[in-house]
Design an enzyme around this catalytic site. Structure first.
Site, PDB file in Angstrom:
ATOM      1  N   HIS A 236      66.842  61.956 -15.502  1.00  0.00           N
ATOM      2  CA  HIS A 236      67.611  62.513 -14.380  1.00  0.00           C
ATOM      3  C   HIS A 236      68.951  63.061 -14.846  1.00  0.00           C
ATOM      4  O   HIS A 236      69.385  62.840 -15.974  1.00  0.00           O
ATOM      5  CB  HIS A 236      67.806  61.460 -13.280  1.00  0.00           C
ATOM      6  CG  HIS A 236      68.637  60.276 -13.693  1.00  0.00           C
ATOM      7  ND1 HIS A 236      70.010  60.310 -13.766  1.00  0.00           N
ATOM      8  CD2 HIS A 236      68.278  59.008 -14.020  1.00  0.00           C
ATOM      9  CE1 HIS A 236      70.467  59.129 -14.134  1.00  0.00           C
ATOM     10  NE2 HIS A 236      69.438  58.314 -14.306  1.00  0.00           N
TER      11      HIS A 236
ATOM     12  N   CYS B 249      67.282  54.317 -17.658  1.00  0.00           N
ATOM     13  CA  CYS B 249      66.930  55.705 -17.378  1.00  0.00           C
ATOM     14  C   CYS B 249      67.501  56.634 -18.461  1.00  0.00           C
ATOM     15  O   CYS B 249      68.459  56.287 -19.149  1.00  0.00           O
ATOM     16  CB  CYS B 249      67.457  56.133 -16.007  1.00  0.00           C
ATOM     17  SG  CYS B 249      66.507  55.434 -14.625  1.00  0.00           S
TER      18      CYS B 249
END
Length: 256
Positions: free
Chosen positions: A216, A232
């Protein structure tokens, strides 16, 4: 009459000499020299100064040896052991600071094309967490490389998954474990946050398998190149938008 003829002849000789000199000047002018630091404009926009003395080797091969085992189950367990096989040599990374500095961005993490001689097919994403690079294999012995932020100590992981969902300006729902963990530090997270420039997931998100992990964007681009996330993979908003447009749901993602 003779004097007038001499003056005319002198004028003609001067004109011819000037033309020859001009022609010689254009034929023998020095070559145009382009600065090797092509990232300078971006660095200056961030308020920094272009780095003139550091040498960055752009054309290098990404690692072709992954861990001995991929974690194929429903969850991915953090692993203390970092890598099997020789790591990718990144001379500049050896001087990377331990903590990110707000508004600072290392130009080595700007997108660029590098050599790739691995076995993965075009369209595959390979993430080298040790060296903070994400590679999109493009074929013909090349890959597109991006800088990334990765999981902080204790949140490292490795595995092979596929992109199962894509979202533009995704909303963020922190896991209960994260809410409790941050509350213990005095940081209180919202139960849910709508997508937008202030959202920590940034402009785009690509969800990996059935895990809680994503590739992301981020509203803190100075953290690219560091291990600061809860697992992440972070990218600059400009870069995650570029990657988002190049991959589809079902894309294979290998994290090493």
């Amino acid at each position: 009459m003779l004097k007038k003829s001499l003056l005319v002849a002198a004028s003609i000789l001067t004109l011819v000499a000037s033309q020859v000199e001009a022609q010689d000047r254009y034929q023998n002018r020095p070559p145009v020299i382009v600065s090797p630091d092509l990232t300078a404009p971006w660095v200056m926009q961030l308020g920094g100064q272009p780095q003139q003395t550091r040498r960055v080797i752009y054309r290098q091969q990404i690692p072709t040896t992954t861990r001995k085992q991929y974690y194929q189950g429903q969850t991915v367990k953090p692993q203390a052991k970092r890598r099997v096989g020789a790591p990718l040599v990144q001379p500049v990374n050896a001087t990377r600071a331990q903590r990110p500095v707000k508004s600072k961005f290392d130009p080595q993490y700007l997108p660029q094309t590098v050599a790739y001689d691995g076995k993965e097919k075009a369209g595959t994403i390979v993430i080298d967490t040790n060296n903070r690079f994400l590679y999109l294999v493009t074929g013909n012995g090349q890959a597109r490389r991006y800088g990334v932020g990765v999981g902080k100590p204790g949140f490292e992981w490795a595995g092979a998954h596929k992109v199962t969902r894509k979202a533009e300006w995704p909303s963020w729902t922190p896991p209960k474990e994260m809410i409790s963990r941050e509350a213990a530090k005095g940081h209180y997270l919202p139960a849910r946050m709508d997508g937008g420039p202030e959202n920590p997931l940034g402009a785009r998100a690509m969800y990996l398998g059935s895990t809680l992990y994503r590739i992301h964007g981020t509203n803190a681009p100075w953290t690219i190149g560091y291990a600061v996330s809860s697992g992440c993979i972070r990218m600059r908003n400009e870069d995650v938008v570029d990657l988002y447009e190049r991959v589809n749901v079902g894309t294979k993602v290998i994290v090493i």
